[in-house]
Design a protein around this motif. Structure first.
Motif, PDB file in Angstrom:
ATOM      1  N   VAL A  52       0.816  -1.212   0.000  1.00  0.00           N
ATOM      2  CA  VAL A  52       0.000   0.000   0.000  1.00  0.00           C
ATOM      3  C   VAL A  52       0.852   1.264   0.000  1.00  0.00           C
ATOM      4  O   VAL A  52       0.587   2.215  -0.745  1.00  0.00           O
ATOM      5  N   ASN A  53       1.883   1.287   0.838  1.00  0.00           N
ATOM      6  CA  ASN A  53       2.654   2.517   1.025  1.00  0.00           C
ATOM      7  C   ASN A  53       3.706   2.782  -0.047  1.00  0.00           C
ATOM      8  O   ASN A  53       4.126   3.927  -0.236  1.00  0.00           O
ATOM      9  N   LYS A  54       4.153   1.747  -0.755  1.00  0.00           N
ATOM     10  CA  LYS A  54       5.226   1.935  -1.728  1.00  0.00           C
ATOM     11  C   LYS A  54       4.817   1.530  -3.142  1.00  0.00           C
ATOM     12  O   LYS A  54       4.717   2.363  -4.033  1.00  0.00           O
ATOM     13  N   ASP A  55       4.548   0.249  -3.346  1.00  0.00           N
ATOM     14  CA  ASP A  55       4.257  -0.231  -4.694  1.00  0.00           C
ATOM     15  C   ASP A  55       3.006   0.410  -5.280  1.00  0.00           C
ATOM     16  O   ASP A  55       2.956   0.720  -6.474  1.00  0.00           O
ATOM     17  N   ALA A  56       1.986   0.618  -4.443  1.00  0.00           N
ATOM     18  CA  ALA A  56       0.726   1.167  -4.944  1.00  0.00           C
ATOM     19  C   ALA A  56       0.904   2.584  -5.494  1.00  0.00           C
ATOM     20  O   ALA A  56       0.201   2.986  -6.430  1.00  0.00           O
ATOM     21  N   VAL A  57       1.828   3.332  -4.918  1.00  0.00           N
ATOM     22  CA  VAL A  57       2.082   4.686  -5.405  1.00  0.00           C
ATOM     23  C   VAL A  57       2.571   4.641  -6.848  1.00  0.00           C
ATOM     24  O   VAL A  57       2.139   5.439  -7.700  1.00  0.00           O
ATOM     25  N   PHE A  58       3.447   3.720  -7.132  1.00  0.00           N
ATOM     26  CA  PHE A  58       4.000   3.551  -8.477  1.00  0.00           C
ATOM     27  C   PHE A  58       2.900   3.147  -9.466  1.00  0.00           C
ATOM     28  O   PHE A  58       2.768   3.730 -10.552  1.00  0.00           O
ATOM     29  N   ILE A  59       2.092   2.154  -9.083  1.00  0.00           N
ATOM     30  CA  ILE A  59       1.019   1.675  -9.949  1.00  0.00           C
ATOM     31  C   ILE A  59      -0.039   2.756 -10.159  1.00  0.00           C
ATOM     32  O   ILE A  59      -0.583   2.920 -11.257  1.00  0.00           O
ATOM     33  N   SER A  60      -0.307   3.514  -9.114  1.00  0.00           N
ATOM     34  CA  SER A  60      -1.295   4.590  -9.198  1.00  0.00           C
ATOM     35  C   SER A  60      -0.918   5.622 -10.257  1.00  0.00           C
ATOM     36  O   SER A  60      -1.781   6.130 -10.997  1.00  0.00           O
ATOM     37  N   GLU A  61       0.372   5.940 -10.337  1.00  0.00           N
ATOM     38  CA  GLU A  61       0.825   6.924 -11.321  1.00  0.00           C
ATOM     39  C   GLU A  61       0.602   6.423 -12.749  1.00  0.00           C
ATOM     40  O   GLU A  61       0.263   7.203 -13.645  1.00  0.00           O
ATOM     41  N   ILE A  62       0.780   5.132 -12.963  1.00  0.00           N
ATOM     42  CA  ILE A  62       0.542   4.566 -14.290  1.00  0.00           C
ATOM     43  C   ILE A  62      -0.946   4.602 -14.615  1.00  0.00           C
ATOM     44  O   ILE A  62      -1.349   4.902 -15.744  1.00  0.00           O
ATOM     45  N   ILE A  63      -1.766   4.298 -13.615  1.00  0.00           N
ATOM     46  CA  ILE A  63      -3.217   4.362 -13.820  1.00  0.00           C
ATOM     47  C   ILE A  63      -3.640   5.785 -14.181  1.00  0.00           C
ATOM     48  O   ILE A  63      -4.477   5.998 -15.062  1.00  0.00           O
ATOM     49  N   LYS A  64      -3.041   6.768 -13.515  1.00  0.00           N
ATOM     50  CA  LYS A  64      -3.352   8.173 -13.818  1.00  0.00           C
ATOM     51  C   LYS A  64      -2.975   8.508 -15.266  1.00  0.00           C
ATOM     52  O   LYS A  64      -3.695   9.258 -15.944  1.00  0.00           O
ATOM     53  N   GLU A  65      -1.850   7.955 -15.747  1.00  0.00           N
ATOM     54  CA  GLU A  65      -1.471   8.157 -17.147  1.00  0.00           C
ATOM     55  C   GLU A  65      -2.542   7.580 -18.063  1.00  0.00           C
ATOM     56  O   GLU A  65      -2.894   8.176 -19.084  1.00  0.00           O
ATOM     57  N   GLY A  66      -3.044   6.404 -17.679  1.00  0.00           N
ATOM     58  CA  GLY A  66      -4.084   5.763 -18.475  1.00  0.00           C
ATOM     59  C   GLY A  66      -5.379   6.556 -18.499  1.00  0.00           C
ATOM     60  O   GLY A  66      -6.087   6.565 -19.512  1.00  0.00           O
ATOM     61  N   ILE A  67      -5.684   7.208 -17.389  1.00  0.00           N
ATOM     62  CA  ILE A  67      -6.885   8.056 -17.332  1.00  0.00           C
ATOM     63  C   ILE A  67      -6.731   9.231 -18.296  1.00  0.00           C
ATOM     64  O   ILE A  67      -7.656   9.584 -19.026  1.00  0.00           O
ATOM     65  N   VAL A  68      -5.552   9.822 -18.314  1.00  0.00           N
ATOM     66  CA  VAL A  68      -5.285  10.976 -19.191  1.00  0.00           C
ATOM     67  C   VAL A  68      -5.343  10.576 -20.663  1.00  0.00           C
ATOM     68  O   VAL A  68      -5.919  11.294 -21.497  1.00  0.00           O
TER      69      VAL A  68
END
Length: 217
Positions: free
Chosen positions: A126-142
């Motif tokens: 939650v505290n580390k890996d999810a941050v990285f994956i979240s940024e990729i998801i945000k790219e996908g949203i854009v």
């Protein structure tokens, strides 16, 4: 001439041995003496670097998390102009194929007995890996390849389910049970706009889990 003391090598040795003992015996049943004897060093050498077992278990999980983060960053740097969905799918595939990302799998297959270790692992998800994956998801949203209003929460939930709930070393399950868990995860992610788990990828996950944790006859 006396050999120069290598602090880094000693720490790496302690962490490697401790990880195996924590997983095999459980955190509570593993003593500092056990770690010292297995590592071939004195207890004093351990206490020179770590004040307690809590510090050691934290360092073990942090080390593996750092390795996984570096791997993902390296993979991402090679993906160029792929969409967020394509990047996330590629990272999942590379993670399955990477030996370095799974260097503790043979130890994990002995069944995890340490609740403390699992808790630390979940926190890292939650505290580390999810941050990285979240940024990729945000790219996908854009770029329009992914459609969710909850990129951070989606990343956290996905990692907890794929790494913990779908791991039979934590939640016991036979091949059929594991298959149903993975299919539900696929359905859930698609339902929230993150359709990155293909049938082929799910089968690869199932094959890996069955290889690591074969059913007892």
């Amino acid at each position: 001439m006396a050999k120069k003391y290598d602090a880094k090598a000693t720490i790496d040795n302690i962490l490697s041995v401790a990880a195996k003992l924590f997983l095999e015996k459980g955190f509570e049943k593993t003593s500092m003496r056990d770690i010292a004897e297995t590592a071939g060093i004195s207890k004093g050498a351990i206490y020179h670097h770590f004040q307690s077992k809590d510090e050691i278990i934290n360092a073990v999980t942090e080390k593996q998390a750092e390795i996984n983060t570096t791997l993902m960053q390296n993979w991402l740097s090679e993906m160029g102009s792929l969409t967020g969905k394509e990047k996330l799918t590629a990272i999942l595939e590379k993670n399955l194929e990477s030996q370095e990302a799974h260097n503790l799998d043979s130890v994990m297959s002995t069944r995890i007995k340490s609740a403390e270790f699992i808790l630390a692992y979940m926190q890292d998800c939650v505290n580390k890996d999810a941050v990285f994956i979240s940024e990729i998801i945000k790219e996908g949203i854009v770029d329009g390849s992914l459609t969710t209003d909850y990129p951070a929460e989606s990343a956290e939930t996905f990692l907890l389910l794929i790494n913990v709930w779908c791991d039979p070393a934590v939640f016991q399950g036979n091949a059929e049970k594991l298959s149903m868990r993975l299919k539900f995860l696929q359905y859930m992610m698609k339902s929230i706009g993150i359709d990155v788990l293909s049938d082929t990828l799910l089968q690869k996950y199932l094959d890996l889990l069955q290889k690591l944790y074969p059913e007892e006859g």
